[in-house]
Motif scaffolding. Sequence first.
Motif, short mmCIF file in Angstrom:
data_model
loop_
_atom_site.label_atom_id
_atom_site.label_comp_id
_atom_site.label_asym_id
_atom_site.label_seq_id
_atom_site.Cartn_x
_atom_site.Cartn_y
_atom_site.Cartn_z
N VAL A 195 1.29 9.78 -4.34
CA VAL A 195 0.43 10.42 -5.25
C VAL A 195 0.73 10.32 -6.75
O VAL A 195 2.05 10.65 -6.92
N GLY A 196 -0.04 9.88 -7.47
CA GLY A 196 0.26 9.75 -9.11
C GLY A 196 0.95 8.20 -9.38
O GLY A 196 1.10 7.92 -10.41
N GLU A 197 1.22 7.32 -8.48
CA GLU A 197 1.69 6.37 -8.82
C GLU A 197 0.70 5.17 -9.13
O GLU A 197 -0.42 5.11 -8.59
N LYS A 198 0.93 4.51 -10.28
CA LYS A 198 -0.12 3.57 -10.74
C LYS A 198 0.46 2.35 -10.33
O LYS A 198 1.51 1.74 -10.11
N TYR A 199 -0.87 1.31 -9.86
CA TYR A 199 -0.38 0.09 -9.34
C TYR A 199 -1.54 -0.69 -9.70
O TYR A 199 -2.76 -0.60 -9.97
N MET A 200 -1.27 -1.98 -10.03
CA MET A 200 -2.28 -3.06 -10.25
C MET A 200 -2.64 -4.01 -9.14
O MET A 200 -1.91 -4.37 -8.62
N ILE A 201 -3.87 -4.06 -9.03
CA ILE A 201 -4.41 -4.85 -8.16
C ILE A 201 -4.86 -6.46 -8.79
O ILE A 201 -5.41 -6.20 -9.56
N ILE A 349 0.24 -5.84 -6.94
CA ILE A 349 0.24 -6.12 -5.58
C ILE A 349 -0.86 -7.46 -6.04
O ILE A 349 -1.91 -7.15 -6.35
N MET A 350 -0.60 -8.64 -5.41
CA MET A 350 -1.16 -9.90 -5.30
C MET A 350 -1.92 -10.16 -4.34
O MET A 350 -1.47 -9.96 -2.85
N GLY A 352 -5.93 -12.21 -2.75
CA GLY A 352 -6.62 -13.58 -3.07
C GLY A 352 -5.94 -14.82 -2.77
O GLY A 352 -4.63 -14.82 -2.67
N GLY A 353 -6.83 -15.83 -2.44
CA GLY A 353 -6.15 -17.02 -2.16
C GLY A 353 -5.21 -17.83 -2.86
O GLY A 353 -4.20 -18.20 -2.52
N PHE A 354 -5.45 -17.63 -4.11
CA PHE A 354 -4.47 -18.28 -5.31
C PHE A 354 -3.11 -17.48 -5.12
O PHE A 354 -2.12 -17.95 -5.65
N SER A 355 -3.23 -16.26 -4.53
CA SER A 355 -1.84 -15.37 -4.77
C SER A 355 -0.96 -15.86 -3.71
O SER A 355 0.22 -15.56 -3.53
N VAL A 375 3.27 -9.15 -2.42
CA VAL A 375 2.25 -9.93 -2.14
C VAL A 375 1.43 -9.14 -0.81
O VAL A 375 2.22 -9.10 0.24
N ALA A 376 0.30 -9.06 -0.64
CA ALA A 376 -0.35 -8.60 0.30
C ALA A 376 -0.13 -9.28 1.83
O ALA A 376 -0.01 -10.63 1.56
N GLU A 377 -0.06 -8.69 2.99
CA GLU A 377 0.33 -9.45 3.92
C GLU A 377 -0.60 -10.66 4.44
O GLU A 377 -0.13 -11.66 4.76
N ASP A 378 -1.79 -10.69 4.12
CA ASP A 378 -2.84 -11.74 4.19
C ASP A 378 -3.65 -11.72 2.90
O ASP A 378 -4.56 -11.18 3.07
N PRO A 379 -3.12 -12.24 1.87
CA PRO A 379 -3.72 -12.23 0.70
C PRO A 379 -5.29 -12.57 0.66
O PRO A 379 -6.05 -11.99 -0.11
N SER A 380 -5.57 -13.71 1.32
CA SER A 380 -6.96 -14.33 1.20
C SER A 380 -7.86 -13.33 2.02
O SER A 380 -9.33 -13.43 1.90
#
Length: 540
Positions: A195-201, A349-350, A352-355, A375-380
Motif C-alpha cells: 500500500v502506498g508504493e508507486k510503480y510505473m507500467i 514494470i515492463m 508488451g511484446g517489445f519489452s 519484466v512481467a512473467e509473460d510481457p506480451s
Amino acid sequence: MASNKVLSVALDFGTSCSGYAFSFHHNKENIFTSKWPGTDYIKAPTSILFNPSMKFDSFGFEAEDKYAELSKDGTHINWYLFKQFKLVLIKEKKLNRSTVIHDVSGRTMPALDVISAAIQFLKDNMTENLRGQLTMIRDTDIQWVLTVPAIWDDAAKQFMRLAANKAGIPNESLMLVLEPDAAAMSESCSSIFAVGEKYMILDCGGGTIDVSIMKKNIRGSVDSVYRPTGGVWGGTKVDDAFQEFLITNLGMDRFLLMEKHDVLLVQRSFETAKKKAQQPNARTVAIWLPLTLREDIDHLPIRKQIVGDKLILSSDEIVSFFRKPVDCIVSHLQKIVTDPDVYGLRYIIMVGGFSESEILQSVIRTSFPTIDVLVAEDPSSAVLKGAVVLGHNPYVIESKRSAYTYGIRVMRDFIDNKHDISKLTVIDGKRKCKDVFGKVMGINEIIKINETKVERIYHPAYFGQTEGIIAIYRSKQINPRYVTYPGCENIGHLRVNMPDLTGEKDRQVQVTICFGETELNAEAVDKTTGTKYAASFEFL
C-alpha cells in the motif's frame, strides 16, 4: 462496483499482434487464452486479407501466408493485405468515418471496414472456440473489453467503438480500457506492491509506448498518480530502421522490385535475427535475402556481407536498429520521473511484446539505476489478461489523471487590461470578450472513476431551438486563455437534444460531462421539466 456479466472477454487488437482471453465470473482468476492453429502463439500478426471484392478472407498467419502464395504467380494484384493498420488511428490528423488506409501495395479501403473486420474475426474466433461452453450464455451475458493505447485521443477511441459496433458488439456490452491500465491488473503486476508504493507500467508494444503511474491504496484498489502518456516508439520502429538500412545499402529500386512473398520472408528472417542477436555471446546473425537483393552488388560496399543467400550482420549492427526508439523511450521516461507527482517511484514494470527485448531491458535498467526494473512473467499477454480482470471489476482503478485540459468556448464580460482587445465584441450594447477558454477539467487533474462529473447550465440561443451544439477544446496548457491560441484545438462537439420548448429562451438545460471513464460521456436534464435528454460527443 463489479460487472454482473457471466463472461469477461478481452480483445487485444495490437499494432503488430492481436489475440483474446476470457474468464467466467464464477472463476475469475482462471483466465483462458487460445493458441493459433499450428503455432505456440496466443497472438497472431495483425494482418488481414480481403479478396478483390473487398470481402474478408483471412487474418493473422493465414492472411500473410495466403497473400505470399498468391504473389508467387502474380494473382495477388487485386487482393488487399493490411499490416500494422492500427497506426492510422494515431497518425491520421483528421480522423473521421470516411478515413481510408493503404494496404501493402498502396491500394485503399475504408479504415472502418478494415478495423471492424479484424475485431469481428477475433470475436467470432473466440465464440467459435467456446461454442460448447456458451450454449447457456446469452449475448447480453458477455462483457467485451477492447484495449486501446493510452496516448489515443478521443476521436480514435470513438472510432474504435464504432468499429466494434459494426463488428456486432453493442455499446452496452463494450468497455474500452487503456492498455497500461489493463496491464496493471494482470497477476504478474498487481500482486507485488505494498500500500502506498508507486510503480510505473511501461507498456512497450509494436506501435506505441504507453505509460501509467499507479499507487495501491488501502482498499486494495489502485489510483493513477500521473496522466496517461507515451509515444509512437514501438518495436515496429526497429523494423523500419532495418528497412532503411537495406534501402541505403542496396538501393530503393532494388528494394521495390521484391516480390510480396519475399518481403514477408525477409521480415520473418529479421524477426529471428533480432532474437539471436540478443543471446549471450552472439557475434553475428544471418538474414535471408531474395535473389532480387543479391544481384549485381559487386559495386556496393555491403557486398562482402552477403554470403550465398544470407546477409551477415554483426550483433552491434542489429543493436543499432534499436537505438532511435530506445533513446526516445528513455528520454520520455526521464521527464516523467522528475515530476513531483512521481517522486518516490519504486518500480518500473515492463509489459508488451517489445519489452521482451533484452536490449531494451538493459538500457532501461542502466538509465534508471535507483529504480527496480521488473519484466512481467509473460510481457506480451499482460495487457490481455489484465483486461479480462477489468471486465469483471471495472472500478478496481479508483482514480485517474486527465491527459489534457478540456474546455468550451465561452463569452465573458470584457475587462480592460485583462482581456485582449482583439477579443472585444459588443452584444446588445454590452462589451463582451469572445473566444474565452471555459475550463471544465485541468491536465493531470484527479478523476474519480464513476464520480468526477462537471455540471454546466446552458440557455437556448434563439427561440425554437431544439438542439444545442457545444464545441469542445483541449490543450496541454494548465490554464489556456483563449480557444484560438496556439496549443488549443477543437476536438469535436457535444450535441444536446432539448425538444421541449416550454420556457423558450428562459429554459435551463443542465449538461453533465462525465470524465470518470476511458471515454468522455455526457447527459442533459431540462431544469424546468426535469426531463432527461440525449447528449452525445462527436469527435469524428
